[in-house]
Design a protein around this motif. Sequence first.
Motif, short mmCIF file in Angstrom:
data_model
loop_
_atom_site.label_atom_id
_atom_site.label_comp_id
_atom_site.label_asym_id
_atom_site.label_seq_id
_atom_site.Cartn_x
_atom_site.Cartn_y
_atom_site.Cartn_z
N ASP A 247 23.04 -32.75 -43.21
CA ASP A 247 23.80 -32.31 -44.39
C ASP A 247 25.24 -32.12 -43.95
OD1 ASP A 247 24.97 -31.18 -46.58
OD2 ASP A 247 23.64 -29.43 -46.68
N GLN A 248 26.06 -33.15 -44.13
CA GLN A 248 27.42 -33.16 -43.61
C GLN A 248 28.46 -32.65 -44.61
OE1 GLN A 248 28.84 -34.70 -40.25
NE2 GLN A 248 27.02 -33.41 -40.00
N GLY A 249 27.99 -31.98 -45.65
CA GLY A 249 28.91 -31.33 -46.58
C GLY A 249 29.85 -32.31 -47.25
N GLY A 250 31.15 -31.98 -47.26
CA GLY A 250 32.14 -32.83 -47.91
C GLY A 250 32.21 -34.21 -47.31
N ALA A 251 32.09 -34.30 -45.98
CA ALA A 251 32.09 -35.61 -45.34
C ALA A 251 30.90 -36.44 -45.81
CB ALA A 251 32.06 -35.46 -43.82
N GLY A 252 29.79 -35.77 -46.07
CA GLY A 252 28.61 -36.46 -46.57
C GLY A 252 28.83 -37.05 -47.94
N LEU A 253 29.54 -36.30 -48.80
CA LEU A 253 29.82 -36.83 -50.13
C LEU A 253 30.83 -37.97 -50.06
CD1 LEU A 253 29.38 -36.67 -53.15
CD2 LEU A 253 31.10 -34.86 -53.28
#
Length: 386
Positions: A247-253
């Motif tokens: 779950d990479q947060g903003g980088a994931g999005l």
Amino acid sequence: MGSKGDNVAVCNMKLERLLSMKGGKGQDSYANNSQAQAMHARSMLHLLEETLDNVHLNSSANPSPFTAVDLGCSSGANTIHIIDFIVKHISKRFDTAGIDPPEFTAFFSDLPNNDFNTLFQLLPPLVSNSCMEECLAADGNRSYFVAGVPGSFYRRLFPARTIDIFHSAFSLHWLSQVPESVTDRRSAAYNRGKVFIHGAGEKIATAYKRQFQADLAGFLRARAAEVKRGGAMFLVCLGRTSVDPTDQGGAGLLFGTHFQDAWDDLVSESLVAAEKRDGFNIPVYAPSLQDFKEVVEADGSFTIEKLVVYKGGSPLVVSEPDDASEVGRAFASSCRSVAGVLVEAHIGEELSNELFSRVERRATSHAKDVLVNLQFFHIVASLSFT
């Protein structure tokens, strides 16, 4: 258009020689897509001040220059603003302490493919004046000498004990390489069907984490040899609040949703082979606080003065949030400004244009979700060296 994008490949190219933010001053350039980074940096200036207040001031009669370094400077104006801030703050400290200030030197460092030309064109002129007070008071001028230093910050870049303060923002989440096992079809960590760690399997996440921690350990070893006694480092990189590394947060999005879907579009339309897509992975890892802390403590060279997760906000700057088209363009430009060079090297310019046009369309159709959920968190570390 090439049917499967196999006319261009980067399989044997070293990432160090290839990676850079998009240069120039065009629509998709980093210089024109780093306003959010500038806002995030400004919101953390009080933390940078705390670090600067801990840096030792040399009071000898003939001091060596006070030397500041920005690692991962890229090609926009943000790095210049940071160096200006450092020089002015340290100068005030010398003045308050009643010590004649030394000369100041600043090194701007990034990988060899960085657009140093654009950066140097943005530099204000050096004041030809021996009086530091007048230099600092002169608007539109600089009061420090500069040089560019190309090379990977995961290795040595400077002579031993020559640097007073290292600054690095929004760079340490970039890995020195994509973990080899992630693109090896024989490996259990092969990232089949994906171009980023977000939402991938546990073995893939472990490979990324190990690469990040090995890289950070190399970074700390190099800086420990270069920094002066009493010096410090102020480091900012993408971080995450989840304990789950997939779950990479903003980088994931940014890289794991519309960007991923655009790659899948090219595969489904037979424009890019599935194997070609699977051979591309974004070399980014947003660590947790614990991921970062483990490495610093294991290295033991630096004292942790502050280590926090800081909410930075969205990387998008839009004038009309209700305009879905503007949001879509901003999302695609932001993505392309940091990953476009890698994409183009992998599949060529024409297919790269196709890819990012699909990223824009997908982000446009999900504009509200993008604005609400695309939020970056940062690891902020203040480290001292005694």
